[in-house]
Design an enzyme around this catalytic site. Structure first.
Site, PDB file in Angstrom:
ATOM      1  N   ALA A   1       4.633  -4.088  10.343  1.00  0.00           N
ATOM      2  CA  ALA A   1       3.184  -4.162  10.161  1.00  0.00           C
ATOM      3  C   ALA A   1       2.500  -4.187  11.532  1.00  0.00           C
ATOM      4  CB  ALA A   1       2.836  -5.394   9.333  1.00  0.00           C
ATOM      5  N   ARG A   2       2.115  -5.354  11.982  1.00  0.00           N
ATOM      6  CA  ARG A   2       1.573  -5.588  13.314  1.00  0.00           C
ATOM      7  C   ARG A   2       2.156  -6.894  13.830  1.00  0.00           C
ATOM      8  NH1 ARG A   2       0.394  -0.990  13.152  1.00  0.00           N
ATOM      9  NH2 ARG A   2      -1.633   0.012  13.547  1.00  0.00           N
ATOM     10  N   ILE A  43       2.463   2.637   2.480  1.00  0.00           N
ATOM     11  CA  ILE A  43       3.707   2.453   3.239  1.00  0.00           C
ATOM     12  C   ILE A  43       4.670   1.567   2.457  1.00  0.00           C
ATOM     13  CG2 ILE A  43       4.696   1.392   5.303  1.00  0.00           C
ATOM     14  CD1 ILE A  43       2.329   2.483   6.879  1.00  0.00           C
ATOM     15  N   HIS A 103       7.962  -0.408  18.594  1.00  0.00           N
ATOM     16  CA  HIS A 103       6.812   0.095  17.833  1.00  0.00           C
ATOM     17  C   HIS A 103       6.893   1.615  17.695  1.00  0.00           C
ATOM     18  CE1 HIS A 103       2.283  -0.625  16.772  1.00  0.00           C
ATOM     19  NE2 HIS A 103       2.862   0.228  15.939  1.00  0.00           N
ATOM     20  N   GLY A 151       0.844  -1.178   0.000  1.00  0.00           N
ATOM     21  CA  GLY A 151       0.000   0.000   0.000  1.00  0.00           C
ATOM     22  C   GLY A 151       0.882   1.232   0.000  1.00  0.00           C
ATOM     23  N   GLU A 171       2.711  -7.509  22.698  1.00  0.00           N
ATOM     24  CA  GLU A 171       3.239  -6.150  22.675  1.00  0.00           C
ATOM     25  C   GLU A 171       2.531  -5.320  23.741  1.00  0.00           C
ATOM     26  OE1 GLU A 171       2.933  -2.499  19.599  1.00  0.00           O
ATOM     27  OE2 GLU A 171       3.915  -4.286  18.743  1.00  0.00           O
TER      28      GLU A 171
END
Length: 320
Positions: A236-237, A157, A284, A155, A265
């Protein structure tokens, strides 16, 4: 101008007078309320028409007022992902537009991605430890030049990451997204082609949203297809990667990893990822830079001008 009880509220995580370009309170038919996730709501949630989700405060806080926001028409996140809000989407009235922060985080996240790649390949963590121990750790280290990079999640990013890879003389950059398409730079491959693409990549970058389809995308099979010596970078995550499967691979020494996000996290004390061989962890901070605040405020001002004028909002990713 005095606001009456029928004026719809906008909930902002910043003071309204700190945001240049907002529609004037009252004259725009809006009133501004400050809420950054504290225990007390700033006003009756039922009067909120435009809700800006507090940044980096977690899903519980993001979702907390949604059930009572019976008049809300737009929910705006300040993150690229919306996974922290989606658990509460079913609480919203029909027709609410959920918008992300496209345009806010691309530059900072792409910067960190390149920093993680270069630090991992060039051995920077080892140099820092060597400096602490007064050890001269000379030798040959991998370069990014001539490497093949696979970007999973192409996308805005992912495209920004490719922008910053351009000067580094990579052998090739391969793009993967949910579905195939063609860009000015070349083809974007569908996720279904990952099994064939992974063994060819020296660096695999994860920049995909967290969805049911991408949760544990990087599982044992995915990681097992990566070539020996490859580097996995996750911006990402955390749950996009199966942590247990990753630990098996890095502990064997077969691949390395650089992680700006983890699962769990925050990464708790004593977790094996902290000291796993070949793993670099950052807390993060992909979007948490000096670029965030001015870009976020510009986005909010532009969105609220559209909202006040009855114009279509930007960055709509979901309508309830």
């Amino acid at each position: 101008m005095t606001l009456d009880d029928t004026t719809p509220d906008v909930w902002l995580p910043f003071a309204a007078d700190e945001i240049d370009g907002l529609p004037e309170a009252g004259g725009s038919g809006l009133s501004y309320r400050f809420w950054d996730g504290g225990p007390d709501f700033p006003a009756d949630p039922a009067r909120c028409a435009f809700y800006v989700v507090p940044y980096m405060k977690g899903s519980e806080i993001a979702v907390r007022p949604l059930a009572a926001m019976t008049s809300v028409r737009a929910v705006q996140t300040l993150s690229a992902g919306i996974d922290h809000v989606t658990p509460g989407v079913e609480l919203l009235p029909a027709g609410v537009e959920l918008c992300n922060a496209r345009g806010v985080h691309e530059a900072s996240t792409a910067e960190l991605t390149l920093a993680l790649i270069l630090a991992s390949l060039r051995g920077i963590p080892g140099f820092v430890r060597g400096q602490d121990a007064e050890e001269w750790r000379a030798g040959f280290y991998p370069a990014l030049a001539d490497k093949s990079v696979l970007i999973v999640g192409y996308g805005s990013i992912g495209a920004a990451i490719e922008d910053r890879l351009a000067p580094f003389e990579c052998a090739r950059v391969v793009r993967v997204a949910r579905s195939a398409r063609t860009t000015e730079r070349g083809p974007v491959h569908p996720l279904a082609e990952l099994p064939a693409l992974l063994p060819q990549a020296d660096v695999v970058v994860l920049s995909t949203p967290l969805t049911p389809a991408t949760r544990h995308l990087a599982d044992a099979g995915f990681l097992g297809r990566m070539k020996d010596g490859a580097l996995l970078v996750n911006v990402a995550r955390g749950p996009v990667v199966d942590t247990a499967a990753l630990l098996k691979e890095v502990e064997s020494g077969r691949i390395t990893a650089a992680l700006d996000v983890t699962d769990p996290e925050p990464l708790p004390p004593g977790h094996p990822l902290w000291h796993a061989p070949g793993v670099l962890v950052s807390p993060h901070v992909g979007g948490s830079t000096s670029a965030f605040m001015p870009r976020a405020k510009r986005l909010l001002a532009a969105q609220l001008r559209r909202f006040a004028a009855g114009e279509p909002l930007a960055n709509v990713v979901l309508t309830t």
